[in-house]
Motif scaffolding. Sequence first.
Motif, short mmCIF file in Angstrom:
data_model
loop_
_atom_site.label_atom_id
_atom_site.label_comp_id
_atom_site.label_asym_id
_atom_site.label_seq_id
_atom_site.Cartn_x
_atom_site.Cartn_y
_atom_site.Cartn_z
N THR A 51 37.43 45.45 45.04
CA THR A 51 37.24 45.44 43.57
C THR A 51 35.99 44.64 43.21
OG1 THR A 51 38.69 43.52 43.35
CG2 THR A 51 39.71 45.71 43.11
N ARG B 200 36.84 27.62 34.38
CA ARG B 200 37.92 28.49 33.89
C ARG B 200 38.99 27.67 33.17
NH1 ARG B 200 40.09 33.63 36.22
NH2 ARG B 200 42.35 33.70 36.14
N ASN C 114 44.87 30.00 32.59
CA ASN C 114 44.68 31.38 33.07
C ASN C 114 44.99 31.43 34.57
OD1 ASN C 114 43.99 34.04 33.21
ND2 ASN C 114 41.80 33.75 32.85
N ILE D 1 45.40 34.96 41.09
CA ILE D 1 46.13 35.92 41.92
C ILE D 1 46.17 35.35 43.35
CG2 ILE D 1 45.96 38.23 42.95
CD1 ILE D 1 44.53 39.09 40.31
N HIS E 162 46.21 36.17 47.23
CA HIS E 162 45.83 37.27 48.11
C HIS E 162 46.43 37.09 49.50
CE1 HIS E 162 42.91 37.30 44.86
NE2 HIS E 162 42.55 38.52 45.20
N THR F 145 55.88 32.90 37.09
CA THR F 145 55.57 34.13 37.83
C THR F 145 54.26 33.96 38.57
OG1 THR F 145 54.42 34.96 35.89
CG2 THR F 145 56.71 35.65 36.18
N ARG G 165 48.42 40.10 45.67
CA ARG G 165 47.60 41.28 45.96
C ARG G 165 47.18 41.27 47.42
NH1 ARG G 165 42.77 44.35 45.69
NH2 ARG G 165 40.93 43.03 45.40
N PRO H 37 40.49 33.86 41.86
CA PRO H 37 40.06 34.67 40.71
C PRO H 37 38.76 35.37 41.10
CG PRO H 37 39.26 32.45 40.44
CD PRO H 37 39.93 32.50 41.80
N SER H 38 38.20 36.15 40.19
CA SER H 38 36.88 36.72 40.45
C SER H 38 35.86 35.58 40.53
CB SER H 38 36.53 37.69 39.34
OG SER H 38 36.72 37.08 38.08
N GLU I 213 38.09 44.94 38.58
CA GLU I 213 39.18 44.19 39.18
C GLU I 213 40.46 45.02 39.27
OE1 GLU I 213 37.71 43.60 36.40
OE2 GLU I 213 36.87 41.58 36.30
N SER I 214 41.40 44.48 40.06
CA SER I 214 42.63 45.21 40.35
C SER I 214 43.45 45.49 39.09
CB SER I 214 43.49 44.37 41.31
OG SER I 214 43.83 43.14 40.71
N ARG J 290 46.61 44.80 33.00
CA ARG J 290 45.16 45.06 33.09
C ARG J 290 44.97 46.36 33.86
NH1 ARG J 290 41.44 40.81 36.32
NH2 ARG J 290 42.44 41.82 38.10
N SER K 111 49.15 38.54 29.60
CA SER K 111 48.31 38.13 30.71
C SER K 111 47.27 37.20 30.11
CB SER K 111 47.64 39.34 31.34
OG SER K 111 46.79 38.91 32.38
N GLY L 257 44.60 35.95 30.85
CA GLY L 257 43.20 36.30 31.00
C GLY L 257 42.69 37.20 29.89
O1 TXA Z 1 40.61 42.56 41.74
C1 TXA Z 1 41.02 41.44 41.44
O2 TXA Z 1 42.14 41.27 40.93
C2 TXA Z 1 40.08 40.26 41.67
C3 TXA Z 1 39.89 40.12 43.17
C4 TXA Z 1 39.14 38.86 43.53
O3 TXA Z 1 41.13 40.17 43.79
N1 TXA Z 1 40.63 39.08 41.08
C5 TXA Z 1 40.65 38.84 39.76
O4 TXA Z 1 41.18 37.65 39.39
O5 TXA Z 1 40.21 39.62 38.96
P1 TXA Z 1 41.01 37.02 37.93
O6 TXA Z 1 41.60 35.68 38.04
O7 TXA Z 1 39.60 37.11 37.49
O8 TXA Z 1 41.93 37.88 37.03
C6 TXA Z 1 43.34 37.79 37.19
C7 TXA Z 1 44.03 38.34 35.96
C8 TXA Z 1 43.85 37.44 34.77
O9 TXA Z 1 43.71 38.23 33.61
C9 TXA Z 1 45.16 36.66 34.74
O10 TXA Z 1 45.48 36.21 33.45
C10 TXA Z 1 46.15 37.69 35.26
O11 TXA Z 1 45.42 38.40 36.24
N2 TXA Z 1 47.30 37.04 35.90
C11 TXA Z 1 47.34 36.36 37.06
N3 TXA Z 1 48.57 35.88 37.29
C12 TXA Z 1 49.34 36.26 36.26
C13 TXA Z 1 50.72 36.06 35.91
N4 TXA Z 1 51.53 35.36 36.65
N5 TXA Z 1 51.15 36.59 34.75
C14 TXA Z 1 50.32 37.31 33.98
N6 TXA Z 1 49.02 37.53 34.25
C15 TXA Z 1 48.53 37.01 35.37
#
Ligand code: TXA
Length: 521
Positions: free
Chosen positions: A33, A56, A60, A63, A65, A115, A119, A140-141, A178-179, A193, A226, A228
């Motif tokens: 991604t 950050r 927020n 994830i 991995h 929670t 991934r 995160p990204s 992103e995923s 997302r 979410s 983010g």
């Molecule tokens: O593709 C991806 O997901 C990339 C690559 C590096 O794996 N990672 C990524 O992470 O985009 P980040 O932190 O930029 O975005 C993660 C998103 C955020 O919007 C965050 O709020 C949401 O996932 N998220 C993470 N854990 C969560 C949870 N327990 N409940 C709700 N939303 C969550």
Amino acid sequence: MKNCLILSENESDLETAGKIIRNGGLVAFPTETVYGLGANAFDSEAVENIFKAKGRPGDNPLIVHISDKEQISDIVSEINPKAKALIDAFFPAPLTVIMKKNKNIPDNVSAGLDTVGVRMPENKIARKFIKAAGVPIAAPSANKSGRPSPTSAEYVIKDIGECIDAVIDGGECSVGVESTVITTVGDIPEILRPGAVTKEDIEKVIGKVTVSRAAFENIKVDKAPSPGMKYKHYAPKAEVVIVKGGKEKYEKFVNMHKSAFALCFEDDNVDIPKVVYGTDGDSESQAKNLFSSLRHLDEHGAKKVYARFPNSNGVGAAVYNRLLRAAAFRIIDLNKPFLIGLTGQTGAGKGYVGKYLTKLGFNVLDSDIYARKVLNDTEVLNNLSNEFGKDVLKDGKLDRKLLAERSFSDKDKTEKLNKIMHPAILRSAEKDALFPAVLDAALLFEAGADKLSFITVSVIADEDLRIKRIMKRDGISKSEAMLRIGAQHSSDFYIENSDCVVINDGRDIEIQIKKILEEKL
Ligand code: TXA
Ligand code: MG
């Protein structure tokens, strides 16, 4: 300031990267991604440094991995049947599944939530790196918070190179956005997302899922599902506006804006500076290029960017979701027949504004002309004679004087006249509304033409000034002029109901119009 090691995908470099993680360091790594910024998911201090490096907000979550499905039970307290079905069907994939977390996961990973998102990346380098680290990787990204996610090691280094220990250079990311993030914790699974694993892909496996409203709407909630999604995201330095309405209108529109940049598709015929972000109809190509294109716009020093509206189905939903955030939800809708609905008080100078817009290249349509034109339309004539008496038609021709007598005799009758005339006038003007069209109509709001216009502009002026103007223009007395003005809306009505107001009181009208065009279009 750190000296960021640049590592390759060879085994010994990945071993080095794994060691850095076990020692509490930060390693950026490629995934299919975008690049992630990783730390040991069990080490809260290392995780804290991720937040610092990115700038950050602490609320927020990150994830987690993994390289093997067996690791999931170390991270979550429960895998419900739907989560299990998703894991079995998709992992490894650009998909993050949110489940109840277990105690091993520090609170800062999940930003205090109960929670956690898990991934398993498809990218082999990512999985080898996670395996070499021997622990799940919270990531995160790997961009500075608020910037477009990085799709190459070069962008990681530019954004946060000084704050991290190493980056593994795995070339360009193949997916580019992103995923997909899905929560399976509630009754009905919800996509928080959109990403490359689409709603349709998921529904084939677990049945009905919903998509969070926050994915495509600018909802202001304290506790976003979410977290983010509530932050400004993917933003280049330039102001981005999405332009809806198809290839042809988009081309005409951007070509009117010589000092802007186009963020467009490969075959778009634009003659202003442009950055291409994919091919029309090919959402995968758009996803792959979107973030790097947003960064290129900055490199070119773009200040204002008009982005071509993407197809928002399938993977396109992810493209649209990211673009909406980059544009802070600003969309110009060229599907409306009129770009501008122009109205205002009699004598205020609406005609002058219309002439100036014509000079600028707008296709200005005068509703009065269409009002006369539709009086030759048999359907309109029949409706009028049915409503106001057969004798308003003499040998198929309208007796205007008689119609005026009957229709203006009371409010009710006037309304009936308008109900026949307004829709016919609008239909007729719409036929001529070649882009960029302006509808000049004294009764814009009454006719409902405001809803057919992308923006409404009213021209207003001081009462004394208007009286003088109409006396001169129409050769009438002051009391006659006052009578006409008295039957009209006040300035407050126009200020309240229109998107923009031009005040014609000696201030430079052309400057006011240019400002409106610059800010709203
Ligand atoms: O593709 C991806 O997901 C990339 C690559 C590096 O794996 N990672 C990524 O992470 O985009 P980040 O932190 O930029 O975005 C993660 C998103 C955020 O919007 C965050 O709020 C949401 O996932 N998220 C993470 N854990 C969560 C949870 N327990 N409940 C709700 N939303 C969550
Ligand atoms: Mg991110």
